[in-house]
Design a protein around this motif. Structure first.
Motif: not given
Length: 374
Positions: A64-66, A101-106, A350-352
């Motif tokens: 999220s943005g937070n 803060g980041s892009v994520i991947g699996y 910014r939140d879930k």
């Protein structure tokens, strides 16, 4: 079969770890029969928050943005910060769920994320954060996405949400996420300096480039990582309101004109569904496997509380129109992604995530936003 058994074992361990501080996350393990192919979980998936919402064999994850990463077992069930530290307050940088803060991947039973110029990984329960590698030595930012075991990126002076500016290196790179190897150069071309965004499908990278013609929006290019060939597809692409579904057709929405389809074989762009919305406004289309979501806002200035969502089937028949009135004015919020039978929303990016639509209600008078309970 071995991967599926391994996935189920790790899922059980994830649940056991999360129960220590996030009891709402505990659910029955998924059955092996419902696991999707590994490429489904590792492939880049387009959503409103590019590269921040992913599905895995163990559940859904949202950065999220937070600056925290959240976990949900089914995507439409309770989201918890991904931390199992005893006595953790879950509101400081010491929390395992804090990513900055980041892009994520699996990939291969790990969650990967980028922090500045470094690639990190962690276990599926949020433990054991480790630096995998530095992408480069110089001091600059980058904009990119994880896809099938690689991180694809462009170096930038600064990055923008859903777009890139400030580039002075006309190069597209990629790097393996699970070893110490150096980044490889995929493409060096001045068009990279004008790139708005890029997306990956299979072995192809689709690059949207700003068009100098004021009557057009952007040009679309295709780069094959197998043949290393670059091709211009069209000068009439729509940039952010677009989606490439397969190797044969491209699909996009052009504001206040309608839905278009691009045939890669004939290089023809066709208007298949004219749509003219009142007051123009700001619109974006999201193409799901079974539906198209057209999100429209005609407020001036832009107001996230005034989002009208039109739901079409893949034959462009309008099924429902519904107002997403859960967002808070100027704070970004709205559609996030879809997971199986649900479409996920957040009233505040910014939140879930906190709302969802049940796809079984689409096309009926019972369509509504359901609250994801805390």
């Amino acid at each position: 079969m071995t991967k599926k058994v391994s996935a189920l074992i790790i899922l059980i361990l994830v649940m056991a770890c999360l129960v220590s501080c996030n009891t709402g996350a505990v659910r029955e393990p998924v059955q092996s029969s419902v696991l999707k192919p590994e490429t489904y979980y590792t492939s880049f998936k387009i959503s409103a928050c590019f590269g921040r919402f992913i599905e895995t064999p163990y559940g859904s994850y949202f950065a999220s943005g937070n600056r925290y990463i959240y976990y949900s077992h089914k995507g439409n069930t309770k989201y918890v910060k991904l931390c199992n530290k005893p006595d953790c307050s879950h509101n400081s940088e010491d929390c395992n769920a804090f990513l900055k803060g980041s892009v994520i991947g699996y990939y291969d039973n790990k969650i990967y994320y980028r922090r500045f110029k470094h690639i990190y990984c962690m276990d599926m329960d949020g433990c054991n954060h480790k630096i995998v590698k530095a992408l480069y030595e110089e001091h600059c930012s980058n904009h990119g996405y994880f896809h099938n075991g690689y991180y694809y990126y462009i170096k930038t002076n600064f990055a923008e949400y859903n777009g890139v500016k400030g580039k002075d290196d006309p190069t597209l790179y990629r790097t393996k996420v699970d070893d110490k190897s150096e980044s490889e150069v995929l493409l060096t071309n001045d068009l990279i300096l004008q790139t708005d965004m890029f997306t990956m499908i299979g072995d192809n990278i689709y690059i949207s480039v700003r068009n100098s013609d004021p009557d057009k929006i952007s040009s679309l290019y295709s780069y094959s990582t197998v043949t290393e060939s670059l091709s211009k597809l069209t000068d009439d692409w729509s940039g952010l309101g677009s989606y490439l579904r397969d190797e044969n057709k491209g699909y996009c929405y052009v504001k206040n004109k309608g839905f278009y389809e691009y045939d890669f074989g004939t290089n023809e762009m066709s208007l298949v569904k004219p749509i003219e919305l009142e007051n123009g406004g700001i619109s974006g289309a999201f193409y799901l496997d079974d539906y198209i979501l057209l999100v429209h806002n005609n407020s001036v200035p832009f107001d996230y509380e005034n989002q009208v969502m039109c739901i079409y089937d893949r034959d462009y028949n309008l099924l429902n129109t519904i107002v997403f009135d859960k967002a808070n004015g100027k704070i970004p919020g709205g559609f996030l992604s879809d997971v199986d039978g649900y479409i996920i929303f957040s009233s505040n990016f910014r939140d879930k995530p906190d709302y969802y639509i049940d796809k079984s209600e689409i096309g009926t008078d019972n369509l509504q936003f359901h609250k994801i309970e805390d």
